[in-house]
Enzyme design. Structure first.
Site, PDB file in Angstrom:
ATOM      1  N   LYS A  78     -17.320 -19.308  -5.117  1.00 34.06           N
ATOM      2  CA  LYS A  78     -16.961 -20.555  -4.429  1.00 34.06           C
ATOM      3  C   LYS A  78     -17.382 -20.450  -2.969  1.00 34.06           C
ATOM      4  O   LYS A  78     -17.185 -19.402  -2.337  1.00 34.06           O
ATOM      5  CB  LYS A  78     -15.449 -20.773  -4.558  1.00 34.06           C
ATOM      6  CG  LYS A  78     -14.949 -22.105  -4.000  1.00 34.06           C
ATOM      7  CD  LYS A  78     -13.444 -22.226  -4.256  1.00 34.06           C
ATOM      8  CE  LYS A  78     -12.868 -23.544  -3.777  1.00 34.06           C
ATOM      9  NZ  LYS A  78     -11.425 -23.668  -4.042  1.00 34.06           N
ATOM     10  N   SER A 153     -10.087 -27.901  -6.338  1.00 38.05           N
ATOM     11  CA  SER A 153     -11.291 -27.894  -5.532  1.00 38.05           C
ATOM     12  C   SER A 153     -12.381 -26.944  -6.027  1.00 38.05           C
ATOM     13  O   SER A 153     -13.534 -27.082  -5.626  1.00 38.05           O
ATOM     14  CB  SER A 153     -10.957 -27.524  -4.088  1.00 38.05           C
ATOM     15  OG  SER A 153     -10.446 -26.199  -4.015  1.00 38.05           O
ATOM     16  N   SER A 177      -6.187 -25.160  -7.346  1.00 39.27           N
ATOM     17  CA  SER A 177      -7.627 -25.399  -7.242  1.00 39.27           C
ATOM     18  C   SER A 177      -8.486 -24.552  -8.169  1.00 39.27           C
ATOM     19  O   SER A 177      -9.687 -24.799  -8.285  1.00 39.27           O
ATOM     20  CB  SER A 177      -8.091 -25.171  -5.803  1.00 39.27           C
ATOM     21  OG  SER A 177      -7.769 -26.281  -5.012  1.00 39.27           O
TER      22      SER A 177
END
Lengths: 472, 105
Positions: A78, A153, A177
């Site tokens: 990420k 996210s 997330s």
């Protein structure tokens, strides 16, 4: 998904010399090339670096000296985790050209285990969101239906694993997330206990909630990834001094004799299909020998505003560092004060500004007691309630997300989006581990159910997840 | 309406004056579109936040000191740290000069 090999199986193939790490990496890079024009799960693909790391792995494997069970296996990261010499944007214009001089500890540990980093995945800007819609560089699309959201996210990481652009991915989980996009995309997503994996190099959103999380296709892969990334790190003051664990020893032990709580508010607040899947999961666990009983947590609905008050407050303070002085976007201004203000205004998107403003407001003297202090008290109470419940039960079963992946065209206001965190916030508020596992579907779209457990008992969570997945 | 909500609504950040003030404290400048959107939605967001009920959880606990002593450890070199900077002069981060002193706190 079942026909694709796991990351551990890929590692075994490399050690058996069935294929080389270079061939494996090239095959994932080719898949990225094929899928990315539609998916947009990656913000940066580090092709040359990945191939060089694969060649290093091949030399070790040829010498019979693998560094770990995942030596030579690719992974994605990420883009809010720092990667040395590979840009780290947090999906923000503020950091569009930022190239960190160091690796996040979770990343450096995977590199030290021989894993091959493919690149950086998309996210909501600074991890503030639940669908990747706030990424400054455009959203990620759902792997099964590009008209739908992948969740967030960590939507890029979840989509990359679900589409087999990467067999493993790192994410971050502040209020869900990792688990929510894992549920929407149909992969396994683990939020470890707060302190289990170092947060050094993770760009903080709300540091008392943030945890590095893991995404994989199987609980066994998640266990292997956790074993490589967990452990004390002097660079993170909240990192726990825990002994090394395998996390995989008990994976096959089943659920017989476990006491599992079924969260009633989880059923009440979920959509019909998600409710059915959760009830079916409970029945399945019961048929396998677990004792499933109802549990009520009346504070569930209130956890959500408390979570948003506390995370906004932390974000408003935490993101003060992005001022364009030491790194990041700098906008011109008449004097340094105006330059800082212009830099932040030009660099941050709407959702980030929204949360900074809310956080600044709730921390003002006049609002502190009505909002911030009250939310802190609710957090303590919630954590105590959950600890008490987990004294009577081994695990809590609840949905991961209230619904399946929604369409991009359904415009949602901030409150509607915030509510998608309803079932993932409790573990985050209490710092407890939780795992989302795919179980069921609605119109071809995956549904995830979630196990929440006692601190440091990720092995038990993954064991329950493994048992349930075998029944799908 | 809860006490918290009344307090919030009395002069909440959706009012133009308070929104500008809060933005200034946050080191942000809002454009016209952002002001319009935030004013329209902050009432609902604050209503949601103010739905929080008071919770009794007993007296605050005093935690034992748990901070380690400060000690210098190897870190980035000055050159590495400055490599990311938008501007640097003589080994320092460089910023535009502030005219008229340093007020505007």
């Amino acid at each position: 998904m079942a026909e694709l090999p796991s990351a551990l199986a890929l590692g075994q193939s490399l050690r058996n010399h069935t294929c080389s790490a270079r061939e494996l990496t090239e095959s994932f890079l080719a898949e990225i090339d094929r899928r990315e024009p539609e998916l947009h799960a990656f913000l940066t693909v580090s092709r040359e670096e990945a191939l060089a790391a694969a060649d290093d792995a091949d030399r070790r494997l040829a010498a019979g000296e693998p560094l770990s069970p995942l030596d030579g296996v690719p992974f994605a990261v990420k883009d809010n985790l720092c990667t040395k010499n590979v840009r780290t944007t947090c999906a923000s214009r503020a950091l569009e050209h930022f190239v960190p001089p160091y690796d996040a500890t979770a990343v450096s540990r995977l590199r030290a285990a021989g894993c091959v980093m493919l690149g950086k995945t998309n996210l909501d800007e600074f991890a503030m969101g639940c669908d990747t819609g706030s990424s400054a560089f455009g959203p990620t699309r759902h792997p099964l239906d590009p008209a739908r959201v992948p969740g967030g996210s960590s939507g890029g990481s979840a989509a990359a694993v679900a589409s087999w652009e990467a067999p493993l991915a790192l994410g971050s989980d502040t209020g869900g997330s990792v688990r929510q996009p894992a549920a929407l995309c149909g992969v396994v997503g683990l939020r470890p206990t707060y302190g289990r994996i170092s947060r050094s190099g993770l760009t903080g959103f709300a540091p008392s909630f943030d945890q590095v999380g893991l995404l994989a296709r199987t609980p066994a892969d998640c266990a292997a990834l956790l074993a490589l990334t967990a452990g004390f790190d002097p660079l993170d003051a909240t990192s726990a001094r825990r002994p090394a664990e395998s996390f995989a020893d008990q994976l096959e032990a089943g659920v017989r004799g476990l006491r599992i709580a079924l969260l009633q508010e989880g059923l009440d607040e979920a959509g019909p299909a998600v409710r059915r899947s959760t009830e079916r999961a409970a029945a399945c666990l019961e048929s396998l020998g677990a004792r499933v009983e109802p549990l009520s947590l009346p504070f569930l609905r209130e956890m959500l505003p408390a979570y948003h008050i506390l995370t906004a407050a932390e974000a408003s303070s935490n993101l003060a560092r992005f001022d364009g002085v030491r790194y990041g976007l700098r906008a011109p201004g008449a004097g340094w004060r105006e330059s800082i203000r212009e830099s932040r205004s030009a660099g941050f998107g709407m959702e980030v500004k929204r949360r900074i403003l809310l956080g600044t407001f709730v921390l003002e003297k006049e609002q502190r007691d009505a909002c911030f202090s009250r939310a802190q008290r609710l957090r303590r109470r919630t954590a105590a309630d959950l600890r008490e419940a987990l004294g009577r039960f081994d695990l809590v079963l609840l949905p991961t997300a209230p619904e399946t992946a929604w369409r991009w065209e359904e415009e949602r206001d901030p409150l509607a989006l915030y509510r998608s965190d309803l079932f993932t916030v409790p573990a985050a508020i209490a710092g407890l581990p939780a795992v989302s596992v795919p179980f069921g579907e609605e119109n071809g779209l995956p549904i995830g159910v979630q196990f929440m457990g006692r601190a440091w008992e990720e092995a038990l969570l993954l064991r329950a997840a493994r048992t349930l997945l075998q029944e799908v | 309406m809860s006490a918290a909500e009344r307090q919030l609504r009395g002069d909440g950040p959706q009012s133009p004056r308070r929104m500008e003030e809060t933005a200034r404290r946050a080191n942000l400048r809002l454009n016209a579109h952002e002001r319009e959107v935030f004013r329209a939605e902050f009432g609902n967001v604050l209503h949601f936040l103010a739905s929080l009920q008071e919770t009794e959880d007993g007296p605050a606990r005093v935690l034992p000191p748990c901070l380690r002593a400060d000690e210098a450890r190897p870190s980035l070199s000055q050159e590495e740290a400055l490599r990311c900077a938008p501007a640097a002069v003589d080994g320092f981060f460089a910023l535009p000069e502030q005219e008229g002193g340093e007020e505007d706190g």
